[in-house]
Design an enzyme around this catalytic site. Structure first.
Site, PDB file in Angstrom:
ATOM      1  N   TYR A  15      -1.755   0.844  10.470  1.00 19.13           N
ATOM      2  CA  TYR A  15      -1.961   0.020   8.998  1.00 19.13           C
ATOM      3  C   TYR A  15      -0.522   0.019   8.126  1.00 19.13           C
ATOM      4  O   TYR A  15       0.176  -1.071   7.544  1.00 19.13           O
ATOM      5  CB  TYR A  15      -3.349   0.552   8.392  1.00 19.13           C
ATOM      6  N   GLU A  61       0.491   3.694   1.476  1.00 18.39           N
ATOM      7  CA  GLU A  61       0.537   3.488   3.311  1.00 18.39           C
ATOM      8  C   GLU A  61       1.854   3.701   4.182  1.00 18.39           C
ATOM      9  O   GLU A  61       2.102   4.201   4.545  1.00 18.39           O
ATOM     10  CB  GLU A  61      -0.456   3.254   4.121  1.00 18.39           C
ATOM     11  N   SER A 103       0.917  -1.051  -0.091  1.00 14.37           N
ATOM     12  CA  SER A 103      -0.422  -0.225  -0.067  1.00 14.37           C
ATOM     13  C   SER A 103       0.608   1.247  -0.135  1.00 14.37           C
ATOM     14  O   SER A 103       2.189   1.038   1.022  1.00 14.37           O
ATOM     15  CB  SER A 103      -0.901  -0.085   1.429  1.00 14.37           C
TER      16      SER A 103
END
Length: 332
Positions: free
Chosen positions: A154, A132, A130
């Site tokens: 996350y 992120e 991701s």
């Protein structure tokens, strides 16, 4: 016939990937969470097809934090390719479920890598990473060489899975790939994501079931793509001659406000009449420029997005309107 094993097959990405692989002649095996009780709404058309379900599509209940429940169907299916998509994937919820997020999203990836390594013929392995993992990046746009510096539970869990995938590739010689996925949407997006929330609200307003949409700051920007483009990228990455990491992104930023305007336009409504801002919904300003550079995927895989942002939001809104209309018919 190639065999693929998909974790999180009932989700947005998993269901689109299953459709793609079945269309390419694969035998597809997938695990879904027991808590869904086998509903797998996104897989209903496939499950209803007697020529596919239990013929070329096989589903198993399992939990990533219960390794034995995953190991048995994995060994039974003996796949050529593993696509690891399952995770606790909501960034906001990861702050409320920190331990679960790290256990399922981070440790789950490691456990699956180890299971794959121990198979008699280790399959190719795709890990859905991701954007992120980059946190608040100093460089923009981000690419495969951008430093990993997550700032959310996350993102940290995904960073762990990403690094472990690289370790298994380098040290164990596995064909292990990270697809670094930026935000991607579709009518199958989870209901707790802002894109789907807005489109659902617009459909409810159109049907007279809701009078307004309350939002916080709509100036936040993200790189939003279409899920079907991204699962196609996953497959292309697994067919590449060498295992490498690839960023899948559009390279374009859009505001939450853009989603609002496009969704209301698709419903033939004036957003100004229905949207109000609530101060208590405002969050601290997010200065991040999270936008991806997909040049490597474009050059080596021939991948580029086929769906644009406007088409995606319109499709999502019209799908929500259709759902509301279907509910009305059922009540008659």
């Amino acid at each position: 016939m190639k065999r693929a094993f998909i974790t999180g097959i009932e989700g947005q990405d998993g269901s689109y990937l299953a459709e793609l692989l079945l269309a390419k002649g694969y035998e597809v095996h997938g695990i879904f969470r027991r808590s869904t009780n086998g509903r797998a709404v996104n897989l209903k058309p496939l499950k209803a097809d007697p020529g596919i379900f239990q013929k070329t599509l096989f589903l198993y209940p399992a939990e990533l934090d219960e390794p034995d429940s995953v190991r048995q169907p994995l060994q039974q299916s003996a796949p050529d390719e593993i696509y690891h998509l399952a995770s606790q994937s909501h960034v906001g919820q990861s702050f409320e479920q920190v331990e679960e997020t790290c256990r399922v999203t981070g440790l789950g990836a490691l456990q699956l890598l180890e299971m794959a390594r121990q198979l008699p013929q280790p399959p190719r392995f795709f890990h859905a990473s991701s954007s992120e993992i980059f946190g608040s990046p100093a460089q923009s746009p981000q690419d495969e060489n951008t430093p990993v510096n997550p700032i959310t539970p996350y993102g940290c869990a995904k960073a762990f899975g990403t690094q472990m995938t690289r370790i298994y590739r380098k040290n164990f010689g596995m064909f292990a790939v990270n697809g670094i996925l930026f935000n991607h949407e579709s009518p199958r997006r989870g209901e707790n994501f802002v894109t789907r929330k807005i489109c659902r609200a617009v459909a409810a307003i159109k049907a007279g079931k809701q009078s307004e949409l309350a939002l916080g700051d709509t100036s936040a920007q993200r790189d939003w793509g279409n899920a079907r483009d991204y699962v196609r990228g996953m497959w292309l990455a697994m067919q590449h001659s060498t295992p490498e990491d690839f960023v899948f992104a559009t390279g374009k930023l859009h505001r939450v406000q853009d989603i609002v305007e496009l969704a209301f336009r698709a419903a033939d409504l004036d957003w100004r009449k229905f949207v109000r801002q609530e101060k208590n919904l405002f969050r601290a300003a997010d200065p991040r420029q999270v936008v991806g550079n997909p040049a490597k995927a474009n050059y080596f895989l021939g991948w580029e997005p086929e769906f644009n942002f406007e088409e995606t939001i319109k499709e999502m809104t019209l799908a929500e309107i259709a759902n509301v209309n279907l509910e009305k018919l059922k009540m008659l």
